[in-house]
Design a protein around this motif. Sequence first.
Motif, PDB file in Angstrom:
ATOM      1  N   TRP A  19      -5.569  -5.615  -2.727  1.00  0.00           N
ATOM      2  CA  TRP A  19      -5.713  -4.728  -3.882  1.00  0.00           C
ATOM      3  C   TRP A  19      -4.417  -4.000  -4.203  1.00  0.00           C
ATOM      4  O   TRP A  19      -3.975  -3.974  -5.362  1.00  0.00           O
ATOM      5  N   ALA A  20      -3.785  -3.398  -3.209  1.00  0.00           N
ATOM      6  CA  ALA A  20      -2.593  -2.582  -3.449  1.00  0.00           C
ATOM      7  C   ALA A  20      -1.399  -3.416  -3.895  1.00  0.00           C
ATOM      8  O   ALA A  20      -0.428  -2.877  -4.425  1.00  0.00           O
ATOM      9  N   MET A  21      -1.454  -4.733  -3.673  1.00  0.00           N
ATOM     10  CA  MET A  21      -0.366  -5.615  -4.085  1.00  0.00           C
ATOM     11  C   MET A  21      -0.557  -6.155  -5.502  1.00  0.00           C
ATOM     12  O   MET A  21       0.336  -6.778  -6.067  1.00  0.00           O
ATOM     13  N   ASN A  22      -1.739  -5.907  -6.079  1.00  0.00           N
ATOM     14  CA  ASN A  22      -2.060  -6.428  -7.405  1.00  0.00           C
ATOM     15  C   ASN A  22      -1.212  -5.766  -8.476  1.00  0.00           C
ATOM     16  O   ASN A  22      -1.102  -4.534  -8.530  1.00  0.00           O
ATOM     17  N   ALA A  23      -0.624  -6.568  -9.348  1.00  0.00           N
ATOM     18  CA  ALA A  23       0.246  -6.023 -10.398  1.00  0.00           C
ATOM     19  C   ALA A  23      -0.515  -5.061 -11.309  1.00  0.00           C
ATOM     20  O   ALA A  23       0.062  -4.118 -11.856  1.00  0.00           O
ATOM     21  N   GLY A  24      -1.809  -5.270 -11.454  1.00  0.00           N
ATOM     22  CA  GLY A  24      -2.604  -4.435 -12.347  1.00  0.00           C
ATOM     23  C   GLY A  24      -2.708  -2.990 -11.901  1.00  0.00           C
ATOM     24  O   GLY A  24      -2.941  -2.099 -12.733  1.00  0.00           O
ATOM     25  N   VAL A  25      -2.546  -2.711 -10.601  1.00  0.00           N
ATOM     26  CA  VAL A  25      -2.649  -1.335 -10.118  1.00  0.00           C
ATOM     27  C   VAL A  25      -1.271  -0.708  -9.921  1.00  0.00           C
ATOM     28  O   VAL A  25      -1.161   0.395  -9.398  1.00  0.00           O
ATOM     29  N   LYS A  26      -0.235  -1.422 -10.337  1.00  0.00           N
ATOM     30  CA  LYS A  26       1.125  -0.889 -10.243  1.00  0.00           C
ATOM     31  C   LYS A  26       1.655  -0.452 -11.607  1.00  0.00           C
ATOM     32  O   LYS A  26       2.853  -0.301 -11.805  1.00  0.00           O
ATOM     33  N   ARG A  27       0.749  -0.238 -12.537  1.00  0.00           N
ATOM     34  CA  ARG A  27       1.146   0.178 -13.882  1.00  0.00           C
ATOM     35  C   ARG A  27       1.325   1.696 -13.945  1.00  0.00           C
ATOM     36  O   ARG A  27       0.904   2.419 -13.043  1.00  0.00           O
ATOM     37  N   ASP A  28       1.921   2.153 -15.034  1.00  0.00           N
ATOM     38  CA  ASP A  28       2.184   3.581 -15.200  1.00  0.00           C
ATOM     39  C   ASP A  28       0.914   4.287 -15.655  1.00  0.00           C
ATOM     40  O   ASP A  28       0.713   4.587 -16.838  1.00  0.00           O
ATOM     41  N   ILE A  29       0.043   4.534 -14.681  1.00  0.00           N
ATOM     42  CA  ILE A  29      -1.188   5.261 -14.943  1.00  0.00           C
ATOM     43  C   ILE A  29      -1.300   6.387 -13.924  1.00  0.00           C
ATOM     44  O   ILE A  29      -0.993   6.205 -12.748  1.00  0.00           O
ATOM     45  N   VAL A  30      -1.692   7.567 -14.367  1.00  0.00           N
ATOM     46  CA  VAL A  30      -1.811   8.733 -13.493  1.00  0.00           C
ATOM     47  C   VAL A  30      -3.043   8.557 -12.600  1.00  0.00           C
ATOM     48  O   VAL A  30      -4.090   8.079 -13.055  1.00  0.00           O
ATOM     49  N   VAL A  31      -2.919   8.940 -11.341  1.00  0.00           N
ATOM     50  CA  VAL A  31      -4.001   8.740 -10.371  1.00  0.00           C
ATOM     51  C   VAL A  31      -5.295   9.407 -10.823  1.00  0.00           C
ATOM     52  O   VAL A  31      -6.381   8.830 -10.672  1.00  0.00           O
ATOM     53  N   SER A  32      -5.229  10.594 -11.370  1.00  0.00           N
ATOM     54  CA  SER A  32      -6.456  11.270 -11.823  1.00  0.00           C
ATOM     55  C   SER A  32      -7.174  10.454 -12.897  1.00  0.00           C
ATOM     56  O   SER A  32      -8.407  10.306 -12.875  1.00  0.00           O
ATOM     57  N   ASP A  33      -6.413   9.882 -13.835  1.00  0.00           N
ATOM     58  CA  ASP A  33      -7.012   9.054 -14.880  1.00  0.00           C
ATOM     59  C   ASP A  33      -7.578   7.764 -14.286  1.00  0.00           C
ATOM     60  O   ASP A  33      -8.653   7.292 -14.693  1.00  0.00           O
ATOM     61  N   PHE A  34      -6.844   7.213 -13.339  1.00  0.00           N
ATOM     62  CA  PHE A  34      -7.313   5.972 -12.699  1.00  0.00           C
ATOM     63  C   PHE A  34      -8.650   6.196 -11.990  1.00  0.00           C
ATOM     64  O   PHE A  34      -9.596   5.417 -12.168  1.00  0.00           O
ATOM     65  N   LEU A  35      -8.752   7.257 -11.196  1.00  0.00           N
ATOM     66  CA  LEU A  35      -9.991   7.518 -10.459  1.00  0.00           C
ATOM     67  C   LEU A  35     -11.140   7.838 -11.405  1.00  0.00           C
ATOM     68  O   LEU A  35     -12.277   7.421 -11.170  1.00  0.00           O
ATOM     69  N   ASN A  36     -10.861   8.564 -12.486  1.00  0.00           N
ATOM     70  CA  ASN A  36     -11.912   8.852 -13.472  1.00  0.00           C
ATOM     71  C   ASN A  36     -12.410   7.566 -14.133  1.00  0.00           C
ATOM     72  O   ASN A  36     -13.587   7.432 -14.459  1.00  0.00           O
ATOM     73  N   SER A  37     -11.495   6.606 -14.331  1.00  0.00           N
ATOM     74  CA  SER A  37     -11.866   5.356 -14.994  1.00  0.00           C
ATOM     75  C   SER A  37     -12.793   4.503 -14.149  1.00  0.00           C
ATOM     76  O   SER A  37     -13.474   3.620 -14.668  1.00  0.00           O
ATOM     77  N   VAL A  38     -12.816   4.748 -12.830  1.00  0.00           N
ATOM     78  CA  VAL A  38     -13.701   3.970 -11.945  1.00  0.00           C
ATOM     79  C   VAL A  38     -14.850   4.841 -11.419  1.00  0.00           C
ATOM     80  O   VAL A  38     -15.445   4.530 -10.390  1.00  0.00           O
TER      81      VAL A  38
END
Length: 295
Positions: free
Chosen positions: A94-113
């Motif tokens: 998961w952590a190596m996936n290019a999709g999670v290496k984008r410029d997204i703020v962690v708070s927004d990322f966690l809210n999105s899931v």
Amino acid sequence: MSSEIAVSIKDLSYTHAPPGGRPLASATPALRDLNCTIAKGSILLLVGGNGAGKSTLLYLLAGKRMLQQGDVRVFGKDVFKDYPDNLVYLGTEWAMNAGVKRDIVVSDFLNSVGGHRHQERRNHLLDILDVDLDWHMHAISDGERRRVQLVMGLMGKWDLLLLDEVTVDLDVLVRHELLLFLKEETVKRGATIVYATHIFDGLNDFPTHISHMRDGSFVLNPSPWPLDLSYFSPNGTQTPTLHSIALKWLSDDRRLRIKEEKEGKRKQSRGARDALGTPIPRDGKTFFHNYDYSH
């Protein structure tokens, strides 16, 4: 620990599809005739070298591959056909996936899931894993990205957690705090954990059961930890550490493999080879002779 069965595995065998469209029967099985049950509330530690079958087993328990032979049930359900919503799998990819290496703020990322639905547990995990909600996913280290993955995966109330090497990037303090949290989940909520790792320091008080895998089979079926002293020697007075046990098991596995290669029971596929691909003998004198161009 409950007498209820969380995981049931019967006659499980599995073979990865060989390259080039070759028939399945031509490939070496990744798992061979596994049989075991895992009680609700237990923590099973899978011990084995690279290629022993630990990751394949976790993938099948997570319903990520269709079964070829045997039966796997999680809380009585077929995980491939009827995936239980209380199962969480966390692997290294998961952590190596290019999709999670984008410029997204962690708070927004966690809210999105769904972080807003699990605020109390999410906030508890943010403290345990020392995560900054203002981090940007593309600008943090692999270890920090791994922490975000763990918050994401653990903030819901799971009943079965499958962990495949996901603590490898964590510093020793964060790993320690995480293990305490996971242990507490099994004690207070009766959650169940199956954990494959190659890092055994600080784990002596973590598992309730351990197993030894080699060549896709259980050398030691899931057994209560600490192991009975008679397992080590008739006169044993102190249980060895998990680290020393793992070191012995993996050393024994390698010696057995080398012995079977010498006896022609299996192909020698590891170690040095010459220009034609023929294995070079393992003794030092012969090995270095092949690379001594002065003669």
